[in-house]
Every structure is written in structure tokens, then in C-alpha cells.
Design an enzyme around this catalytic site. Structure first.
Site, short mmCIF file in Angstrom:
data_model
loop_
_atom_site.label_atom_id
_atom_site.label_comp_id
_atom_site.label_asym_id
_atom_site.label_seq_id
_atom_site.Cartn_x
_atom_site.Cartn_y
_atom_site.Cartn_z
N ASP A 69 0.82 -1.21 0.00
CA ASP A 69 0.00 0.00 0.00
C ASP A 69 0.86 1.26 0.00
O ASP A 69 2.08 1.20 0.12
CB ASP A 69 -0.96 -0.01 1.20
CG ASP A 69 -0.27 -0.37 2.52
OD1 ASP A 69 0.97 -0.33 2.58
OD2 ASP A 69 -0.98 -0.68 3.50
N ASN A 138 -7.62 -2.37 14.06
CA ASN A 138 -9.00 -2.63 13.64
C ASN A 138 -9.10 -3.87 12.75
O ASN A 138 -10.15 -4.09 12.14
CB ASN A 138 -9.58 -1.40 12.92
CG ASN A 138 -8.85 -1.09 11.61
OD1 ASN A 138 -7.91 -1.79 11.23
ND2 ASN A 138 -9.28 -0.05 10.93
N HIS A 140 -7.37 -4.47 9.98
CA HIS A 140 -7.10 -4.28 8.55
C HIS A 140 -5.83 -5.00 8.13
O HIS A 140 -4.94 -5.26 8.94
CB HIS A 140 -7.07 -2.79 8.15
CG HIS A 140 -5.84 -2.02 8.56
ND1 HIS A 140 -5.82 -0.64 8.59
CD2 HIS A 140 -4.60 -2.40 8.93
CE1 HIS A 140 -4.62 -0.23 8.95
NE2 HIS A 140 -3.86 -1.27 9.17
N GLU A 145 -9.65 -1.69 4.97
CA GLU A 145 -10.28 -1.39 6.25
C GLU A 145 -11.52 -2.26 6.47
O GLU A 145 -12.03 -2.87 5.52
CB GLU A 145 -10.68 0.10 6.27
CG GLU A 145 -9.52 1.08 6.06
CD GLU A 145 -8.59 1.18 7.27
OE1 GLU A 145 -8.52 0.25 8.10
OE2 GLU A 145 -7.92 2.23 7.39
P1 PGA Z 1 2.23 -1.15 12.48
O1 PGA Z 1 1.12 -1.15 11.34
O2 PGA Z 1 3.22 -2.21 12.12
O3 PGA Z 1 2.85 0.20 12.43
O4 PGA Z 1 1.54 -1.45 13.77
C1 PGA Z 1 0.54 -2.35 10.94
C2 PGA Z 1 -0.64 -2.12 10.02
O5 PGA Z 1 -1.35 -1.11 10.17
O6 PGA Z 1 -0.86 -2.97 9.15
#
Ligand code: PGA
Length: 255
Positions: A69, A138, A140, A145
Site C-alpha cells: 500500500d 482494527n 485491517h 479497512e
Molecule cells: P504497524 O502497522 O506495524 O505500524 O503497527 C501495521 C498495520 O497497520 O498494518
């Protein structure tokens, strides 16, 4: 089917194990196609891959890379873009072929074309052999999302408020400065990968990991679809695994 759970003592240890899996893949298939992820979680994995390149001669020159992404609206040279993240943590330090590194362009004139071209490139490369994932609080994966269709392919997404709050730490702590939109591989794009490794550490991820691994398979928790993939490993630290039932963690191999 079913998620393979591996619990390691720390985020560092998770990173080392994930890097080892990438190394094994590259030794077996030097022209492998690897899907990369950003965020805090995989940083030790990238540090280990860089070490493996410098000290053990791990060769990345024939591999192809796709990123999950990117934020919409950030130029590739913006310090918080995922382009910049990948350069800083990995590509500046290894011998990957720049022509084989594919990261969505958040500043593309036509984002609709950008996501289609990205999908076509994955197809032309023969599909993703190994996809690395993190998970949002959450649930995702990538920036898919809650509510994202399981059939989705690479698309433009409006970020959930919780994601913007989680990521505001990279934008001076200000949600208002955190991008509102992003481009992301879709859930079907991710599910098409032959193998998936999801990394998570810390108690903040425990609820999401529980829903993903043992909750109902539902778009409310995008990561829950991984229960239907036949080659998925969750690499967790004890804090991220703390809410899993003993029946799920019992007998898990500590890699
Ligand atoms: P993070 O993000 O490794 O910074 O916790 C993970 C994500 O949002 O997929």
C-alpha cells in the site's frame, strides 16, 4: 486451511524468523516475487535482511517486489511515504533491481489507472510467492479497512479514523496531517499470494489477532479471511498472542 501460529519472545525475534523465511525462499527461487509491508512491526525484519545481504551475501538481484500500500497524495520522496520507508529500511542497503521494485504511486495523476496497472504487473510477474503483512488494531490488512469486500483488488481507499489515529504518530501526532486516502492491494490480491506471513507484536494487537485467527470470517475483520488461505503463518510475540484460546496456541512451535 487454518492459521499456523508461531510465538517468538520479541519483535526482534519475529523479524529474524520472517527474514529467515524470505532467505529460504530466495535460496530456493532467486527470482521469487515478494510482497512487502510497512509500519513499525516489520522494521527488525528489514534490519535482518540487510544484515543477511551484507554479511551473508543474500542476493536480491533477481527478485521482484511489490508493496502492499501507499498513502494517496504523498510524493515518493515525502519522508512518511511508503516509498521512502522502503528505501530507508531496505532498498538503499541491498542489491534489489530498481526495475523490479513496484510501489503504488500515491501522486499518480489517475489513481484509478495506477491501481489497475499495479494489478497487471503482479499478474505479469507470475503472482506473489510470499506476502508479508502487518495487522491494524482494527483488523485491517494492507489498508483494506473493515467493510472491504473480500473480492476486492488493488483500489483507492478512504482510511478509517482509527487507522489515521494509529498512524498520526508519523505525522507529528496530528490526525489532521495524516493522509485521508490511500492505495492498497485488495483482499483478493492478498489472498492470491501463494504464502502469507503476518507479523504482530504488542498487546495493542491482541484483540485484532484474536478476531483474525478465531473470530467469524467477516469483512468486519478483514484479516479473518486469512483463515481460508491454505498457507498462512502468524508470527506473534506473547503479548499479541495473549487473547488467543489455549486450543489455538497449544502445541504451537516456537520457531
Ligand atoms: P504497524 O502497522 O506495524 O505500524 O503497527 C501495521 C498495520 O497497520 O498494518
Amino acid at each position: 486451511m487454518g492459521i499456523d501460529i508461531k510465538i517468538s519472545p520479541s519483535q526482534d525475534a519475529i523479524g529474524k524468523h520472517a527474514a529467515k523465511r524470505i532467505k529460504q525462499l530466495l535460496e530456493l527461487k532467486p527470482d521469487a516475487v515478494i510482497g512487502m509491508a510497512t509500519g513499525s512491526t516489520p522494521e527488525p525484519m528489514y534490519a535482518e535482511l540487510v544484515r543477511m545481504h551484507k554479511e551473508e551475501g543474500l542476493d536480491f538481484s533477481r527478485a521482484t517486489f511489490f508493496n502492499l500500500d501507499e498513502y494517496a497524495g504523498l510524493r515518493p520522496d515525502h519522508p512518511e511515504s511508503y516509498h521512502a520507508y522502503m528505501q530507508t529500511h531496505l532498498y538503499d542497503h541491498i542489491n534489489a533491481d530498481p526495475a523490479k521494485i513496484h510501489i503504488l504511486d500515491g501522486k499518480a495523476k489517475r489513481l484509478g489507472n495506477e491501481v489497475l496497472t499495479f494489478e497487471a504487473k503482479i499478474k505479469a510477474a507470475g503472482g506473489i510467492d510470499l506476502q508479508i503483512l502487518g495487522i491494524g488494531t482494527n483488523g485491517h490488512i494492507g489498508f483494506c479497512e473493515p467493510g472491504t469486500s473480500f473480492n476486492s483488488r488493488t483500489h483507492v481507499v478512504k482510511l478509517a479514523q482509527s487507522t489515521r489515529q494509529d498512524n498520526a504518530r508519523f505525522f507529528g501526532g496530528k490526525v489532521s496531517k495524516t493522509p485521508e486516502y490511500a492505495l492498497t492491494m485488495g483482499i483478493q490480491t492478498i489472498m492470491d499470494a501463494k504464502r502469507i506471513i503476518l507479523l504482530a507484536n504488542g498487546e495493542g494487537k491482541a484483540a485484532a489477532i484474536r478476531s483474525a485467527a478465531q473470530g467469524p470470517v467477516s469483512p468486519n475483520t478483514p484479516a479473518s479471511i486469512l483463515q481460508e488461505h491454505d498457507n498462512v503463518t502468524f508470527m506473534l510475540d506473547p503479548a499479541a498472542a495473549q487473547s488467543l484460546d489455549r486450543s489455538v496456541t497449544r502445541g504451537t512451535r516456537r520457531p
